[in-house]
Design an enzyme around this catalytic site. Structure first.
Site, PDB file in Angstrom:
ATOM      1  N   GLU A 277      -8.603   2.032  -5.830  1.00  0.00           N
ATOM      2  CA  GLU A 277      -7.812   1.856  -7.051  1.00  0.00           C
ATOM      3  C   GLU A 277      -8.683   1.298  -8.183  1.00  0.00           C
ATOM      4  OE1 GLU A 277      -3.963   0.285  -6.241  1.00  0.00           O
ATOM      5  OE2 GLU A 277      -3.589  -0.258  -8.322  1.00  0.00           O
ATOM      6  N   GLU A 280     -10.763   4.149  -9.426  1.00  0.00           N
ATOM      7  CA  GLU A 280      -9.878   5.028 -10.208  1.00  0.00           C
ATOM      8  C   GLU A 280      -9.660   4.427 -11.605  1.00  0.00           C
ATOM      9  OE1 GLU A 280      -5.888   5.016  -8.651  1.00  0.00           O
ATOM     10  OE2 GLU A 280      -5.475   7.046  -9.355  1.00  0.00           O
ATOM     11  N   CYS A 297       1.289   0.099  -4.967  1.00  0.00           N
ATOM     12  CA  CYS A 297       1.419  -0.319  -3.559  1.00  0.00           C
ATOM     13  C   CYS A 297       2.828  -0.768  -3.195  1.00  0.00           C
ATOM     14  CB  CYS A 297       0.394  -1.389  -3.212  1.00  0.00           C
ATOM     15  SG  CYS A 297       0.161  -2.605  -4.473  1.00  0.00           S
ATOM     16  N   SER A 317      -1.342   4.712 -10.267  1.00  0.00           N
ATOM     17  CA  SER A 317      -2.518   4.957  -9.440  1.00  0.00           C
ATOM     18  C   SER A 317      -2.123   5.967  -8.371  1.00  0.00           C
ATOM     19  CB  SER A 317      -2.954   3.653  -8.786  1.00  0.00           C
ATOM     20  OG  SER A 317      -3.757   3.933  -7.661  1.00  0.00           O
ATOM     21  N   LYS A 356       9.432  -0.832   2.732  1.00  0.00           N
ATOM     22  CA  LYS A 356       8.342  -0.219   3.513  1.00  0.00           C
ATOM     23  C   LYS A 356       8.910   0.685   4.606  1.00  0.00           C
ATOM     24  CE  LYS A 356       4.648  -1.896   1.575  1.00  0.00           C
ATOM     25  NZ  LYS A 356       3.692  -0.990   0.951  1.00  0.00           N
ATOM     26  N   GLU A 359       9.331   3.859   2.843  1.00  0.00           N
ATOM     27  CA  GLU A 359       8.015   4.437   2.527  1.00  0.00           C
ATOM     28  C   GLU A 359       7.415   5.139   3.754  1.00  0.00           C
ATOM     29  OE1 GLU A 359       4.465   1.820   2.088  1.00  0.00           O
ATOM     30  OE2 GLU A 359       4.258   2.696   0.108  1.00  0.00           O
ATOM     31  N   GLU A 364       5.545  13.064   2.937  1.00  0.00           N
ATOM     32  CA  GLU A 364       4.123  13.289   2.625  1.00  0.00           C
ATOM     33  C   GLU A 364       3.206  12.389   3.450  1.00  0.00           C
ATOM     34  OE1 GLU A 364       6.484  12.195   0.566  1.00  0.00           O
ATOM     35  OE2 GLU A 364       5.748  10.802  -0.949  1.00  0.00           O
ATOM     36  N   CYS A 501       5.268  -9.740  -2.702  1.00  0.00           N
ATOM     37  CA  CYS A 501       5.669  -9.533  -1.299  1.00  0.00           C
ATOM     38  C   CYS A 501       6.042 -10.821  -0.572  1.00  0.00           C
ATOM     39  CB  CYS A 501       4.548  -8.874  -0.519  1.00  0.00           C
ATOM     40  SG  CYS A 501       4.288  -7.193  -1.006  1.00  0.00           S
TER      41      CYS A 501
HETATM   42 FE1  HC1 Z   1       2.773  -6.147   0.488  1.00  0.00          FE
HETATM   43 FE2  HC1 Z   1       0.870  -4.486   0.375  1.00  0.00          FE
HETATM   44  S1  HC1 Z   1       0.772  -6.599  -0.441  1.00  0.00           S
HETATM   45  S2  HC1 Z   1       2.923  -4.127  -0.619  1.00  0.00           S
HETATM   46  O1  HC1 Z   1       3.238  -6.856  -1.063  1.00  0.00           O
HETATM   47  O2  HC1 Z   1      -0.018  -3.695  -1.110  1.00  0.00           O
HETATM   48  O3  HC1 Z   1       5.141  -5.333   2.031  1.00  0.00           O
HETATM   49  O4  HC1 Z   1       2.268  -8.550   2.183  1.00  0.00           O
HETATM   50  O5  HC1 Z   1       1.654  -5.109   3.053  1.00  0.00           O
HETATM   51  O6  HC1 Z   1       1.175  -1.804   1.768  1.00  0.00           O
HETATM   52  O7  HC1 Z   1      -1.636  -5.063   1.912  1.00  0.00           O
HETATM   53  C1  HC1 Z   1       4.312  -5.749   1.435  1.00  0.00           C
HETATM   54  C2  HC1 Z   1       2.590  -7.702   1.561  1.00  0.00           C
HETATM   55  C3  HC1 Z   1       1.766  -5.218   1.906  1.00  0.00           C
HETATM   56  C4  HC1 Z   1       0.984  -2.807   1.269  1.00  0.00           C
HETATM   57  C5  HC1 Z   1      -0.752  -4.803   1.288  1.00  0.00           C
END
Ligand code: HC1
Ligand code: SF4
Length: 567
Positions: A277, A280, A297, A317, A356, A359, A364, A501
């Site tokens: 990232e 990028e 993220c 990103s 998550k 996700e 994909e 998070c």
């Molecule tokens: Fe997160 Fe991440 S920091 S999004 O906040 O970018 O859930 O902890 O795991 O994927 O590494 C959450 C936390 C986590 C991702 C990372």
């Protein structure tokens, strides 16, 4: 100095917004369902009633503190009113408490005990409604709703979405997703913040514990865990560990005892994200294209952007989140290394986040239908599995994580707090821009608690304008500025959950704001105690590029670590 008298004691007024806050300052915790200091005052649950001399019974949450008020909080009349209010709720409540996910921290149960309910004098007036399983992140059980409206205000005020609202009138009043759809079929992004404030089991994270236990019991499967950065500052709360207690070693021991074959750290993949990232960002900045760059993220934010700001998708990103980078990389590398079939490798994420779960199911992020991440457990679910296996968490001997994917730097670990992704990228970009080693890795300018922060930094003669946002209502405001062409930012970090998070809905429910502050502090402390603080110094990540991925942002990195968005 001006005072309010609470049960005969003079309590100074020092900027409190209502009597409830004054009463709390007097050391008395009145029961409430609908009061949250970060949300607007609703005054619906009628539990925080108090007697004000000369005025009668009033709601403490909706009465401003005036000098000279003399209030009583615990008279026989108030006790009876509260008891009736709770009994009326219980008459219509589905009392399947032992099997309810919320049973360990149910506010209704707590309040019923505190107001002394021993039986219910009323008959139910509502019919049973079906449960809503349409969201991969949250289960909605209308039969447990107490109509406090906390979820409705959270979703509209903090997340700026309004995916759920009040419908119907009288005894048919209900909290429902818009247009009579299921929660997973509308605007909801699965952030789970509604479940975090729900006082009962009406909204709960969707559990995947059974699926994980089945995989762990299957001898044909190799089951590996990746643990997100923020979990290490949340899990201890489930076991009353002291603040700052490093739980990772005991967590690894617990996961091994539960049957996991290897325990890895999502922080490794967060380091990888910083590099992809960050590179990028530098490429876009050099070309003056697709700026500002938004971070990608947080899956709640990504879904929100796809739904509400399709014109901004080129600005996101293209990096997958660390969770998904981890899944695709490990499913590509480990089967060959260990001589197992991809279908027999099960990747389980331990996350502070309910989005998550969604996700991980995005089509994909799968190869021929086989997902890169098979299951996602929240911090709370992991605590329950540890408890369910009879493990005494605090007595476990710490164990190490497994290499190479169990090694991360402080840059990756601070991803878990709002501002952390920006700081981690700065630690990378600043060295790339200047060609020099940073004298200090701390960028205090981007740290803080406010939901919308700005910082301007001079790096090697370049000016970088940064915005850090948490809460999707704040994200909407910033995104609207960008769409209107009124934004000067180069990089914008967005996290859906308050505090990032560490405040995810999969974490133990914070008792107050101090819990979030403590988690953030502990996460920055992890950075301090880690041996390395910059993603580019992670030798296992470097080795991964050298032996497997090839160039940063190259062909293989693109196919495994980047993605496309859908409007
Ligand atoms: Fe997160 Fe991440 S920091 S999004 O906040 O970018 O859930 O902890 O795991 O994927 O590494 C959450 C936390 C986590 C991702 C990372
Ligand atoms: Fe709103 Fe988040 Fe709850 Fe969905 S999960 S209803 S977006 S608060």
């Amino acid at each position: 100095q001006q005072f309010v008298t609470v049960e005969g004691r003079a309590i100074p007024i020092e900027g409190e917004r209502n009597l409830l806050e004054i009463i709390r300052k007097a050391g008395i915790e009145l029961p409430t369902f609908c009061y949250h200091s970060e949300l607007s005052v609703y005054g619906a649950c009628r539990l925080c009633l108090v007697e004000v001399a000369g005025r009668g019974v009033q709601g403490a949450c909706s009465t401003p503190p005036e000098p000279g008020l003399d209030i009583k909080v615990n008279t026989p009349q108030l006790r009876e009113i509260r008891k009736i209010a709770v009994e009326l709720l219980l008459a219509n409540h589905d009392l399947s408490c032992p099997s309810c996910f919320k049973s360990v921290d149910c506010k209704l149960m707590d309040v019923a005990r505190r107001v002394g309910v021993t039986s219910v004098r009323f008959k139910p007036v509502q019919e049973k409604a079906p449960l809503d399983f349409s969201s991969p992140s949250i289960i909605r059980d209308p039969n447990k709703c107490v109509l406090c409206g906390d979820c409705v205000r959270m979703c509209s005020e903090i997340q700026g979405i309004g995916a759920i609202g009040f419908a119907h009138r009288g005894h048919q009043t209900a909290v429902l997703p818009a247009f009579g759809k299921g929660l997973g079929e509308g605007e909801c992004v699965g952030c789970g913040q509604c479940a975090n404030v729900c006082p009962t089991g009406a909204l709960v994270p969707r559990s995947e514990m059974d699926e994980v236990l089945t995989a762990l019991a299957d001898p044909t499967k190799t089951v590996v865990a990746q643990v997100a950065p923020a979990v290490r500052v949340g899990l201890g709360e489930c076991f009353a560990s002291p603040a700052g207690d490093p739980v990772m070693g005991r967590m690894a021991a617990a996961l091994k005892r539960l049957g996991f074959d290897a325990v890895y750290d999502t922080t490794f993949a967060a380091d990888l994200t910083v590099i992809e990232e960050g590179q990028e960002f530098l490429t876009r900045a050099a070309a003056g294209e697709k700026l500002p760059q938004f971070t990608s993220c947080c899956p709640g934010w990504v879904q929100f952007a796809e739904q509400s700001f399709p014109e901004l998708l080129p600005n996101l990103s293209s990096c997958r989140s660390p969770q998904q980078m981890f899944g695709s990389l490990v499913k590509e590398m480990l089967p060959e290394k260990q001589g197992i079939a991809r279908k027999d490798l099960i990747v389980v994420s331990i996350m502070p986040c309910t989005a998550k779960k969604f996700e991980a199911r995005r089509p994909e992020f799968a190869v021929d239908g086989s997902p890169d991440v098979d299951f996602v457990l929240t911090t709370q679910e992991l605590a329950r599995m540890i408890d369910g296996a009879g493990l005494r968490f605090n007595n476990l001997e710490p164990e190490s994580l497994d290499m190479p994917f169990g090694f991360g730097t402080g840059a990756g670990v601070i991803f878990g707090a709002s501002g952390g992704v920006t700081e981690a990228v700065l630690r990378f970009a600043a060295e790339k821009i200047t060609g020099k080693t940073l004298a200090s890795v701390d960028f205090a300018e981007v740290r803080g608690e406010s939901g919308l922060r700005e910082a301007t930094l001079e790096v090697g003669g370049k000016t970088l304008r940064l915005a850090i946002v948490h809460g999707l209502a704040n994200a909407r405001a910033v995104a609207e500025q960008v769409v209107a062409g009124n934004s000067e930012y180069d990089l914008i970090e967005v996290m859906a959950c308050p505090g990032g998070c560490i405040g995810g809905a999969g974490q133990p429910v914070p008792k107050d704001l101090a819990d979030r502050k403590r988690r953030t502090k502990d996460l920055y402390q992890c950075d301090k105690t880690f041996p390395l603080h910059k993603a580019q110094d992670n030798m296992f990540v470097t080795e991964c590029y050298d032996k497997f991925l090839g160039d940063v942002g190259g062909h293989k990195a693109h196919s495994l670590l980047h993605t496309h968005y859908q409007s």
